[in-house]
Design a protein around this motif. Structure first.
Motif, PDB file in Angstrom:
ATOM      1  N   GLU A   1       3.522   1.153   2.507  1.00  0.00           N
ATOM      2  CA  GLU A   1       3.450   0.126   4.434  1.00  0.00           C
ATOM      3  C   GLU A   1       2.960  -1.713   3.254  1.00  0.00           C
ATOM      4  O   GLU A   1       2.749  -1.673   2.078  1.00  0.00           O
ATOM      5  CB  GLU A   1       1.449  -0.234   4.289  1.00  0.00           C
ATOM      6  CG  GLU A   1       1.398   1.248   5.204  1.00  0.00           C
ATOM      7  CD  GLU A   1       0.271   1.115   6.566  1.00  0.00           C
ATOM      8  OE1 GLU A   1      -0.263   1.750   6.701  1.00  0.00           O
ATOM      9  OE2 GLU A   1      -1.002   0.586   5.456  1.00  0.00           O
TER      10      GLU A   1
ATOM     11  N   TYR B   1       0.925  -0.996   0.199  1.00  0.00           N
ATOM     12  CA  TYR B   1      -0.191   0.148   0.328  1.00  0.00           C
ATOM     13  C   TYR B   1       0.988   1.469  -0.038  1.00  0.00           C
ATOM     14  O   TYR B   1       1.530   1.437   0.634  1.00  0.00           O
ATOM     15  CB  TYR B   1      -1.117   0.173   1.296  1.00  0.00           C
ATOM     16  CG  TYR B   1      -1.399   1.182   1.424  1.00  0.00           C
ATOM     17  CD1 TYR B   1      -3.000   0.940   0.469  1.00  0.00           C
ATOM     18  CD2 TYR B   1      -1.356   2.337   2.211  1.00  0.00           C
ATOM     19  CE1 TYR B   1      -3.509   2.699   1.009  1.00  0.00           C
ATOM     20  CE2 TYR B   1      -2.003   3.870   2.193  1.00  0.00           C
ATOM     21  CZ  TYR B   1      -3.101   3.729   1.553  1.00  0.00           C
ATOM     22  OH  TYR B   1      -4.236   4.694   1.195  1.00  0.00           O
TER      23      TYR B   1
ATOM     24  N   LYS C   1      11.318  -5.094   3.123  1.00  0.00           N
ATOM     25  CA  LYS C   1      10.029  -5.956   3.732  1.00  0.00           C
ATOM     26  C   LYS C   1       8.944  -6.899   3.061  1.00  0.00           C
ATOM     27  O   LYS C   1       8.771  -8.246   3.894  1.00  0.00           O
ATOM     28  CB  LYS C   1       9.034  -4.689   4.395  1.00  0.00           C
ATOM     29  CG  LYS C   1       9.788  -3.807   5.117  1.00  0.00           C
ATOM     30  CD  LYS C   1      10.806  -3.973   5.473  1.00  0.00           C
ATOM     31  CE  LYS C   1      11.308  -2.825   6.778  1.00  0.00           C
ATOM     32  NZ  LYS C   1      12.203  -3.086   7.993  1.00  0.00           N
TER      33      LYS C   1
ATOM     34  N   HIS D   1       3.544  -2.913  13.650  1.00  0.00           N
ATOM     35  CA  HIS D   1       2.744  -2.704  14.218  1.00  0.00           C
ATOM     36  C   HIS D   1       1.264  -4.037  14.087  1.00  0.00           C
ATOM     37  O   HIS D   1       1.542  -5.085  12.431  1.00  0.00           O
ATOM     38  CB  HIS D   1       1.798  -1.165  13.482  1.00  0.00           C
ATOM     39  CG  HIS D   1       2.692  -0.102  12.795  1.00  0.00           C
ATOM     40  ND1 HIS D   1       2.635   0.357  14.242  1.00  0.00           N
ATOM     41  CD2 HIS D   1       3.754  -0.179  12.181  1.00  0.00           C
ATOM     42  CE1 HIS D   1       3.706   1.683  14.168  1.00  0.00           C
ATOM     43  NE2 HIS D   1       4.560   0.927  12.678  1.00  0.00           N
TER      44      HIS D   1
ATOM     45  N   GLU E   1       5.362  -0.177   8.261  1.00  0.00           N
ATOM     46  CA  GLU E   1       4.911   0.808   7.309  1.00  0.00           C
ATOM     47  C   GLU E   1       6.554   1.841   6.883  1.00  0.00           C
ATOM     48  O   GLU E   1       7.141   1.883   7.827  1.00  0.00           O
ATOM     49  CB  GLU E   1       3.746   1.816   7.721  1.00  0.00           C
ATOM     50  CG  GLU E   1       4.207   2.723   9.243  1.00  0.00           C
ATOM     51  CD  GLU E   1       3.160   3.275   9.739  1.00  0.00           C
ATOM     52  OE1 GLU E   1       3.118   4.614   9.842  1.00  0.00           O
ATOM     53  OE2 GLU E   1       2.024   2.902  10.298  1.00  0.00           O
ATOM     54  N   LYS E   2       6.620   3.107   6.368  1.00  0.00           N
ATOM     55  CA  LYS E   2       7.886   4.101   5.976  1.00  0.00           C
ATOM     56  C   LYS E   2       7.601   5.396   5.333  1.00  0.00           C
ATOM     57  O   LYS E   2       6.293   5.241   4.784  1.00  0.00           O
ATOM     58  CB  LYS E   2       8.246   3.138   4.636  1.00  0.00           C
ATOM     59  CG  LYS E   2       9.731   4.331   4.513  1.00  0.00           C
ATOM     60  CD  LYS E   2      10.739   3.922   4.473  1.00  0.00           C
ATOM     61  CE  LYS E   2      12.350   4.662   3.933  1.00  0.00           C
ATOM     62  NZ  LYS E   2      13.482   4.682   5.348  1.00  0.00           N
ATOM     63  N   GLU E   3       7.171   6.306   6.279  1.00  0.00           N
ATOM     64  CA  GLU E   3       6.520   7.188   6.478  1.00  0.00           C
ATOM     65  C   GLU E   3       7.573   8.395   4.993  1.00  0.00           C
ATOM     66  O   GLU E   3       8.954   8.381   4.618  1.00  0.00           O
ATOM     67  CB  GLU E   3       6.961   8.639   7.692  1.00  0.00           C
ATOM     68  CG  GLU E   3       5.968   7.860   9.157  1.00  0.00           C
ATOM     69  CD  GLU E   3       4.460   7.772   8.502  1.00  0.00           C
ATOM     70  OE1 GLU E   3       3.592   8.614   7.758  1.00  0.00           O
ATOM     71  OE2 GLU E   3       3.180   7.265   9.107  1.00  0.00           O
TER      72      GLU E   3
ATOM     73  N   LYS F   1       3.059   7.599   2.846  1.00  0.00           N
ATOM     74  CA  LYS F   1       3.906   6.465   3.847  1.00  0.00           C
ATOM     75  C   LYS F   1       3.435   5.718   1.957  1.00  0.00           C
ATOM     76  O   LYS F   1       2.232   5.130   1.679  1.00  0.00           O
ATOM     77  CB  LYS F   1       3.339   6.214   4.723  1.00  0.00           C
ATOM     78  CG  LYS F   1       1.720   6.072   5.195  1.00  0.00           C
ATOM     79  CD  LYS F   1       1.631   5.462   6.369  1.00  0.00           C
ATOM     80  CE  LYS F   1      -0.144   4.433   6.051  1.00  0.00           C
ATOM     81  NZ  LYS F   1      -1.288   5.886   6.671  1.00  0.00           N
TER      82      LYS F   1
ATOM     83  N   SER G   1       2.250  -5.747   4.271  1.00  0.00           N
ATOM     84  CA  SER G   1       0.628  -5.465   5.381  1.00  0.00           C
ATOM     85  C   SER G   1       1.134  -7.571   5.777  1.00  0.00           C
ATOM     86  O   SER G   1       0.596  -8.202   3.862  1.00  0.00           O
ATOM     87  CB  SER G   1      -0.016  -5.057   5.583  1.00  0.00           C
ATOM     88  OG  SER G   1      -1.491  -5.022   4.517  1.00  0.00           O
TER      89      SER G   1
ATOM     90  N   TRP H   1       1.262  -5.142  10.004  1.00  0.00           N
ATOM     91  CA  TRP H   1       2.437  -3.935   8.450  1.00  0.00           C
ATOM     92  C   TRP H   1       3.283  -3.581   9.724  1.00  0.00           C
ATOM     93  O   TRP H   1       3.621  -3.181  11.061  1.00  0.00           O
ATOM     94  CB  TRP H   1       1.307  -3.601   8.275  1.00  0.00           C
ATOM     95  CG  TRP H   1       0.251  -2.052   9.669  1.00  0.00           C
ATOM     96  CD1 TRP H   1       1.668  -1.136   8.718  1.00  0.00           C
ATOM     97  CD2 TRP H   1      -0.365  -2.453  10.157  1.00  0.00           C
ATOM     98  NE1 TRP H   1       0.858   0.268   9.644  1.00  0.00           N
ATOM     99  CE2 TRP H   1       0.126  -0.740  10.599  1.00  0.00           C
ATOM    100  CE3 TRP H   1      -0.610  -3.007  10.442  1.00  0.00           C
ATOM    101  CZ2 TRP H   1      -1.034  -0.303  11.713  1.00  0.00           C
ATOM    102  CZ3 TRP H   1      -1.906  -2.774  12.237  1.00  0.00           C
ATOM    103  CH2 TRP H   1      -1.344  -1.217  12.321  1.00  0.00           C
TER     104      TRP H   1
END
Length: 112
Positions: free
Chosen positions: A18, A11, A94, A53, A72-74, A16, A20, A70
């Motif tokens: 993600e 996503y 990931k 998370h 995530e990378k901001e 960001k 998951s 998941w």
């Protein structure tokens, strides 16, 4: 994964990216069983993908409740070409970690 409603997803939006693991079974008993199987391997999963998370009752925009784990990378935007390489590298790293984890523990996870 060859498990119905148990899938890895990518996503990205304007803020960001993600990767998951979504557990989307309608039957809460099965969804809970798979979530707890993955959760029992928490420390091992962390070795494969780093900090993550988790939410046992994650509500999607359409109102459907799933279980989700998941990373995530901001600071990544699908609208900014300058962040595409960083997003791609994040996705590859990931997703590879999630897949290696799954293949290593597939028999245990599938035994529900």
């Amino acid at each position: 994964t060859k498990i119905k409603d148990f899938s890895f997803k990518f996503y990205a939006d304007k803020k960001k990216a993600e990767v998951s693991l979504d557990i989307e079974m309608k039957d809460e008993v099965f969804r809970d069983a798979y979530y707890n199987k993955i959760w029992s391997l928490e420390d091992i999963l962390k070795d494969f993908i780093g900090d993550f998370h988790k939410e046992e009752f994650y509500t999607l925009e359409n109102g459907k409740v799933i279980s989700r784990i998941w990373v995530e990378k901001e600071g990544i935007s699908v609208f900014n070409k300058n962040t595409w390489r960083e997003a791609f590298e994040f996705f590859v790293e990931k997703m590879d970690g999630f897949e290696r984890f799954y293949y290593e523990y597939e028999d245990f996870i599938k035994d529900v």
